[in-house]
Scaffold this active site. Structure first.
Site, short mmCIF file in Angstrom:
data_model
loop_
_atom_site.label_atom_id
_atom_site.label_comp_id
_atom_site.label_asym_id
_atom_site.label_seq_id
_atom_site.Cartn_x
_atom_site.Cartn_y
_atom_site.Cartn_z
N ILE A 14 0.96 -1.04 6.25
CA ILE A 14 1.87 -0.62 5.18
C ILE A 14 1.26 -0.99 3.83
O ILE A 14 1.37 -2.10 3.36
CB ILE A 14 3.27 -1.27 5.33
CG1 ILE A 14 3.86 -0.96 6.70
CG2 ILE A 14 4.20 -0.76 4.22
CD1 ILE A 14 4.00 0.51 7.02
N HIS A 15 0.57 -0.03 3.24
CA HIS A 15 0.00 -0.19 1.91
C HIS A 15 0.87 0.63 0.94
O HIS A 15 1.98 1.01 1.28
CB HIS A 15 -1.48 0.23 1.90
CG HIS A 15 -1.73 1.59 2.45
ND1 HIS A 15 -1.68 2.73 1.67
CD2 HIS A 15 -2.00 2.02 3.72
CE1 HIS A 15 -1.92 3.79 2.42
NE2 HIS A 15 -2.12 3.39 3.68
N ALA A 16 0.38 0.89 -0.25
CA ALA A 16 1.20 1.52 -1.29
C ALA A 16 1.77 2.88 -0.90
O ALA A 16 2.95 3.15 -1.14
CB ALA A 16 0.39 1.65 -2.59
N ALA A 19 4.51 2.58 1.75
CA ALA A 19 5.65 1.89 1.13
C ALA A 19 6.44 2.86 0.26
O ALA A 19 7.67 2.86 0.26
CB ALA A 19 5.17 0.70 0.31
N GLU A 87 -1.04 9.74 8.30
CA GLU A 87 -2.39 9.27 7.95
C GLU A 87 -3.42 9.50 9.02
O GLU A 87 -4.59 9.64 8.72
CB GLU A 87 -2.36 7.78 7.60
CG GLU A 87 -1.68 7.53 6.28
CD GLU A 87 -1.77 6.08 5.84
OE1 GLU A 87 -2.20 5.22 6.63
OE2 GLU A 87 -1.40 5.82 4.70
#
Length: 88
Positions: A14-16, A19, A87
């Site tokens: 969970i990166h930017a 999020a 992703e």
């Protein structure tokens, strides 16, 4: 209250971007949506809060929603995790 448990499946965790996807999805609902990882509870409508989870691939996340549209809110967030935030 509606609860769902999921696992972070995308490689980067969970990166930017994930999020932001979670927060934007949660904001579409009137229900209060909270995410929990290892005892840390955060507001799913806040990108900053979500980033505080520092959830890497394989992390267990509990999604808890309370309110009129709680089931739909929890399911929508759960679906993001299941599709790996588009992703992979």
């Amino acid at each position: 209250m509606h609860n769902r448990e999921t696992i972070v499946r995308n490689k980067a965790g969970i990166h930017a971007r994930p999020a932001a996807m979670i927060a934007e999805t949660a904001q579409r609902f009137s229900a209060e949506v909270m995410l929990t990882r290892d005892g840390t509870v955060v507001n799913a409508k806040s990108i900053i809060d979500i980033m505080l989870l520092a959830a890497e691939k394989g992390s267990k996340i509990n999604i808890a929603a309370t309110g009129a549209d709680e089931e739909k809110a929890a399911q929508a967030i759960y679906d993001l995790f299941e599709r790996k935030f588009d992703e992979d």
